[in-house]
Design a protein around this motif. Structure first.
Motif: not given
Length: 408
Positions: A29-34, A36-47
């Motif tokens: 579960l902790g790994a999935r939280v990490v 998810t955070a990476f995916l959310l950050l990548a979404g914010q940086l997606s152009g």
């Protein structure tokens, strides 16, 4: 200082007393939280240049790339006529994707509201169950702490996003780990169900057929140290044949439905033409890697000959690693033979491009060998590299995802 050491020891003791399945669940579960955070950050940086568009969200990532094909397959089935390009070549189509994951996602998606929700739940659950089986596998060959660290590396690996997107890798990996665990325990009966499940989840069961052949040879030569009974021989031979038959059956099924005996291979080669054009007119075993070595090294300005030399050197280095590296040897012949079989299979059928990282996920049983060294610095460093690699992969394949080498 003594009090701190005692407190730390007591905390470690309480953690060790927690059931392994729960500890693994917490780590997973902790790994999935990490992730998810990476995916959310990548979404914010997606152009705007990304195939996912600006400010992409988790839903778009989960249904991106091959997940679209699995969804399309679940909704529309397989074509009875192969689609063609303007030049008359077979175009990319559903026959490249096996049915189990697509239709399981559809079945589970009915109560959840969408295919994507069902597919992601399958990947998430398969990832957790895979962690449990990997723990059991490593525990057969190494200490408790090594088995738990192997799970941590596996759950946080550079390709750990596969546990949260609509790809069949996590489900196939679960079948594979269960199959290897069954072989290691000599519980062959389970394989009569697991082999067909592998065969119709994603390509790769032919590698397992090769593994069973090599495993049978090893069992013959090791029969003095471990008696080889007739019943075991029958199981190994029968299961090897089952894996071979089911491995080639998809080509037969595709040919029967479409009326084109070469439908499946032509479909797979449709993707290769994205790099090689008409040079990929037909399938020849091992040709893809040779072509790929020349293609990539020439693209990098290093020359095709350099690529061929690098390919040969890599094969020798990997063979030496599987044969002689002590931590790999400690994992036992089953893991080493599977790894060799799968790598040989990739050499025979695959054209190397950015998807090679995803395909190497099926070598995950080797995380046990990585976890065996007990140095804290080693394990923490490996975990750091896993997370760094995970972010690099997610950012490039999902956050950017706009050029030919950014394809999962």
């Amino acid at each position: 200082m003594v009090e701190r050491a005692l407190t730390s020891a007591a905390g470690a003791g309480r953690w060790a007393s927690v059931p392994a399945a729960l500890r693994i669940g917490i780590l997973y579960l902790g790994a999935r939280v990490v992730t998810t955070a990476f995916l959310l950050l990548a979404g914010q940086l997606s152009g705007p240049a990304s195939r996912f568009g600006q400010d992409a969200d988790l839903g778009r990532f989960a249904l991106g790339w091959d997940a679209q094909w699995y969804w399309y397959l679940a909704e529309n089935g397989y074509p009875s006529e192969l689609p063609l390009t303007e030049s008359g070549q077979v175009a990319e189509n559903q026959w490249a994707f096996m049915p189990v994951y697509a239709y399981l996602g559809k079945a589970l998606g009915l109560p959840l509201g969408s295919w994507g929700a069902g597919a992601v739940v399958i990947s998430l659950v398969a990832g957790y169950l895979g962690c449990l089986v990997l723990y059991r596998i490593v525990r057969m060959r190494a200490e408790e702490d090594a088995a738990m660290w192997a799970v941590v590396f596996f759950a946080c690996a550079p390709l750990a996003a596969m546990f949260q997107v609509g790809y069949a890798e996590a489900l196939f990996l679960l079948w594979l780990l269960l199959a290897l665990w069954s072989v290691m325990r000599r519980r062959y009966a389970w394989l009569y169900a697991l082999v067909p499940l592998m065969a119709f989840t994603r390509p790769g069961v032919l590698a397992f057929a090769l593994f069973l052949a090599l495993f049978g040879i090893w069992r013959w030569f090791s029969r003095r140290s471990e008696p080889l009974r007739v019943r075991e021989v029958v199981h190994i031979v029968a299961l090897g044949l089952l894996a071979a038959v089911t491995g080639f059956s998809w080509q037969v099924i595709a040919g029967a439905v479409t009326g084109d005996p070469g439908a499946y291979l032509a479909t797979e080669l449709a993707w290769r033409r994205n790099w090689l054009g008409e040079a990929s007119a037909g399938f020849v075993p091992f040709e893809g890697f040779v072509q790929g070595a020349g293609f990539w090294f020439a693209s990098w300005g290093l020359g095709a000959i350099t690529g061929y030399i690098a390919l040969a050197a890599s094969i020798v280095a990997v063979a030496a690693l599987l044969l002689f590296e002590p931590h790999v040897r400690r994992m036992g012949p089953e893991i080493r033979l599977w790894s060799a079989s799968y790598l040989l299979y990739l050499l025979a059928v695959f054209f190397p491009q950015s998807s090679i990282f995803r395909l190497l996920l099926l070598l995950s049983p080797l995380w046990g060998a990585v976890a065996v060294p007990r140095s804290v610095w080693w394990r923490v460093s490996i975990l750091g590299l896993c997370l760094l690699g995970q972010w690099w992969w997610i950012y490039n394949m999902y956050g950017l995802g706009n050029t030919y080498w950014q394809i999962p």
